[in-house]
Design an enzyme around this catalytic site. Structure first.
Site, short mmCIF file in Angstrom:
data_model
loop_
_atom_site.label_atom_id
_atom_site.label_comp_id
_atom_site.label_asym_id
_atom_site.label_seq_id
_atom_site.Cartn_x
_atom_site.Cartn_y
_atom_site.Cartn_z
N LYS A 21 0.84 -1.22 0.00
CA LYS A 21 0.00 0.00 0.00
C LYS A 21 0.87 1.26 0.00
O LYS A 21 0.64 2.18 -0.79
CB LYS A 21 -0.92 -0.04 1.22
CG LYS A 21 -1.68 1.24 1.51
CD LYS A 21 -2.76 1.02 2.55
CE LYS A 21 -2.31 1.22 3.97
NZ LYS A 21 -2.05 2.61 4.37
N SER A 22 1.85 1.32 0.88
CA SER A 22 2.70 2.52 0.96
C SER A 22 3.44 2.74 -0.36
O SER A 22 3.55 3.87 -0.83
CB SER A 22 3.74 2.35 2.07
OG SER A 22 3.12 2.42 3.32
N ARG A 26 3.04 5.85 -3.20
CA ARG A 26 4.21 6.62 -3.62
C ARG A 26 4.46 6.49 -5.10
O ARG A 26 4.74 7.48 -5.79
CB ARG A 26 5.44 6.15 -2.82
CG ARG A 26 5.43 6.67 -1.38
CD ARG A 26 6.39 5.90 -0.52
NE ARG A 26 6.48 6.44 0.84
CZ ARG A 26 5.56 6.29 1.79
NH1 ARG A 26 4.45 5.62 1.53
NH2 ARG A 26 5.72 6.82 3.00
N ARG A 121 -8.57 13.05 11.56
CA ARG A 121 -7.13 12.76 11.71
C ARG A 121 -6.33 14.06 11.84
O ARG A 121 -6.66 15.04 11.17
CB ARG A 121 -6.62 11.95 10.51
CG ARG A 121 -7.44 10.72 10.16
CD ARG A 121 -7.12 9.52 10.98
NE ARG A 121 -5.76 9.04 10.86
CZ ARG A 121 -5.36 8.14 9.97
NH1 ARG A 121 -6.21 7.64 9.09
NH2 ARG A 121 -4.11 7.72 9.97
N SER A 168 6.98 9.86 11.69
CA SER A 168 5.87 9.62 10.77
C SER A 168 6.36 9.70 9.33
O SER A 168 6.85 10.74 8.88
CB SER A 168 4.76 10.66 10.98
OG SER A 168 3.91 10.68 9.83
N GLN A 170 4.51 9.56 6.72
CA GLN A 170 3.61 10.41 5.91
C GLN A 170 4.06 11.86 6.00
O GLN A 170 4.12 12.57 4.99
CB GLN A 170 2.17 10.26 6.39
CG GLN A 170 1.62 8.87 6.12
CD GLN A 170 0.22 8.69 6.66
OE1 GLN A 170 -0.32 9.56 7.34
NE2 GLN A 170 -0.39 7.55 6.35
N ASP A 318 1.54 -0.34 11.90
CA ASP A 318 0.22 -0.76 11.41
C ASP A 318 -0.19 -2.15 11.88
O ASP A 318 -1.29 -2.61 11.59
CB ASP A 318 0.20 -0.73 9.87
CG ASP A 318 0.21 0.71 9.34
OD1 ASP A 318 -0.18 1.62 10.09
OD2 ASP A 318 0.60 0.90 8.18
N ARG A 349 -6.81 3.28 17.92
CA ARG A 349 -6.61 1.83 17.95
C ARG A 349 -6.34 1.27 19.34
O ARG A 349 -6.47 0.06 19.53
CB ARG A 349 -5.49 1.42 16.97
CG ARG A 349 -5.97 1.41 15.55
CD ARG A 349 -4.99 0.79 14.59
NE ARG A 349 -5.60 0.77 13.26
CZ ARG A 349 -4.93 0.86 12.12
NH1 ARG A 349 -3.62 0.94 12.15
NH2 ARG A 349 -5.57 0.83 10.97
N ARG A 390 -7.97 -2.44 9.44
CA ARG A 390 -7.08 -3.40 10.12
C ARG A 390 -7.75 -4.00 11.36
O ARG A 390 -7.49 -5.14 11.72
CB ARG A 390 -5.76 -2.73 10.48
CG ARG A 390 -5.01 -2.24 9.25
CD ARG A 390 -3.54 -2.05 9.51
NE ARG A 390 -2.95 -1.23 8.46
CZ ARG A 390 -2.60 -1.67 7.25
NH1 ARG A 390 -2.80 -2.93 6.93
NH2 ARG A 390 -2.06 -0.85 6.36
#
Ligand code: S3P
Length: 435
Positions: A21-22, A26, A121, A168, A170, A318, A349, A390
């Site tokens: 996914k990451s 990208r 977020r 992070s 991101q 994650d 979470r 998740r």
């Protein structure tokens, strides 16, 4: 959708999972910023990556996705078209945060928005440093929608020397992208080693990025256009983690997941499963665009409790929902600390995981920055996904071993990252699975 899972015999077999996914996020975004046509194979086609592709389309980028092959026609760092409406980033924090950095670099005026979940977020972590660079981002409450003012690209962004308050990838990636349009060297320092896919991929595309000691990186402004990508992505270790934990809790299981990304900034879950007693081996290791890939084999063995804290937390950020499941079926009490970042993910979470596991009979304690889980106490029952992909998949796995089985409400959210989750469990021999 309700997903029901009841106790299963041993899981066995060899599977190959969709792309990371990451890396998919990208590859799509960086290809759009390159000059020329990129071909990206084994691209992850899921809810969150569709959000990225949709946003790129609105910015005038031409792309095509056939099966798992994505073709992107790049327009260079300043080639985005001003969109006619707010860009909808859906549930994808990676899209909105990295896109903010790319738009700051390109100078395109734009509004970035997303789902109700995404609006909750925290975005101040990118707004503050990007505004120090001159991005001109306005947000009413530190979250989406974000309004970027745009800028005359004859003027560079300011280069900064900035210490990120949280580790992070991101945030780091957003700042790296903005730094490509900076006036000089940008230096970023992280408190811990977050995933370094952007550094590796942009480096392979010709960007001048140097990774130094103590989580410090320096980025030079682009002196020539980014080269297009020709890349096959590795499978997602975060998706593989569900299959590996499933096999680790069902006695007699042995599975192999082929072609998985094993970048050391992502393999915390492998280290921790090994520490718990699972037999994990990695074979057929190779390198593509600077990313390590390998085949992971896991043989079930009785799991024992462990403690997880410090830098390992970032390397498996994650994987805590699925790790909590392994802990629930291990001998002894597993403790997680230093993980308060989990409160800022698709759901809080720590709170959702502890709340739902308690409903299933698990004895646990919640801390501000983690939890303690007593193994061998999960009896099963009904639970909900809280809009968190998740959490949905992790809770479903409890059904493989819990005497009363599991029903997870709102499980359709798993399509955000791993639409093939149930197919793969069935492929490994899990029979009692009803959607
Ligand atoms: C991601 C980084 C992590 C991770 C997310 C994907 C990325 O978030 O939780 O699922 O692709 O860079 P943070 O960087 O906010 O920790």
């Amino acid at each position: 959708m309700n997903l029901s899972v009841s106790t299963s015999g041993a899981l066995r077999g060899v599977i190959t999972l969709p792309g990371d996914k990451s890396l998919s996020h990208r590859a799509a975004l960086f290809a759009a910023l390159a000059q020329g046509t990129s071909t990206i194979r084994r691209f992850l086609n899921s809810g969150v990556t569709q959000a990225m592709l949709g946003a790129l389309g609105e910015l005038g980028i031409k792309w095509e996705l056939h099966d798992q092959t994505l073709i992107v026609k790049g327009c260079g760092l300043h080639g985005f078209r001003q969109p006619g409406k707010a860009l909808n980033c859906g549930n994808s924090a990676t899209t909105i945060r990295m896109m903010a950095g790319a738009l700051a670099a390109s100078g395109t005026p734009c509004i970035l928005d997303g789902s109700a979940g995404l609006r909750r977020r925290p975005m101040d972590r990118i707004i503050e440093p990007l505004n120090l660079m001159g991005a001109g981002i306005i947000s009413a409450n530190g979250g989406a929608p974000l309004s970027l003012s745009g800028r005359d690209t004859a003027r560079s962004l300011r280069s900064i020397d900035y210490a990120l308050p949280v580790a992070s990838a991101q945030v780091k990636s957003a700042l790296i992208l903005a730094a490509l349009a900076g006036s000089g060297t940008t230096i970023l320092t992280e408190p811990g080693p977050s995933r370094d896919h952007s550094e590796r991929m942009l480096g392979a595309m010709g960007a001048d990025i140097t990774c130094g000691k103590e989580n410090k990186i320096s980025i030079e402004p682009l002196s020539k256009p980014l080269l297009p990508l020709e890349m096959t992505l590795p499978g997602d270790i975060s998706s593989a983690a569900f299959m590996l934990v499933a096999a680790s809790i069902v006695p007699g299981s042995e599975i192999t997941v082929r072609d998985v990304g094993i970048n050391p900034t992502r393999t915390g879950i492998i280290d921790v499963l090994q520490n718990m007693g699972a037999e994990v081996t990695i074979g057929n290791e190779r390198l593509s665009y600077g990313e390590q890939t390998g085949d992971i084999t896991l043989k079930a063995a009785p799991l024992k409790a462990v403690a997880v804290r410090g830098e390992t937390v970032v390397r498996m950020i994650d994987e805590f929902p699925v790790f909590a499941l392994a802990a629930a079926f291990a001998e002894g009490t597993t403790v997680v600390r230093d993980a308060s970042e989990l409160r800022h993910k698709e759901s809080d979470r720590i709170s959702t995981l502890c709340g739902e596991l308690k409903l299933l009979g698990v004895e646990l304690e919640e801390y501000p920055d983690g939890f303690a889980i007593k193994g061998g106490t999960c009896r099963g029952g009904r639970c909900t996904a809280h809009g968190d992909h998740r959490l949905a998949m992790s809770l479903a796995l409890a059904g493989l071993c819990a005497p009363e089985g599991i029903v997870v409400g709102g499980a359709e959210i798993l399509n955000e990252s791993f639409p093939e989750f149930t197919d793969n469990l069935v492929r490994l021999g899990c029979r009692k699975l009803i959607t």
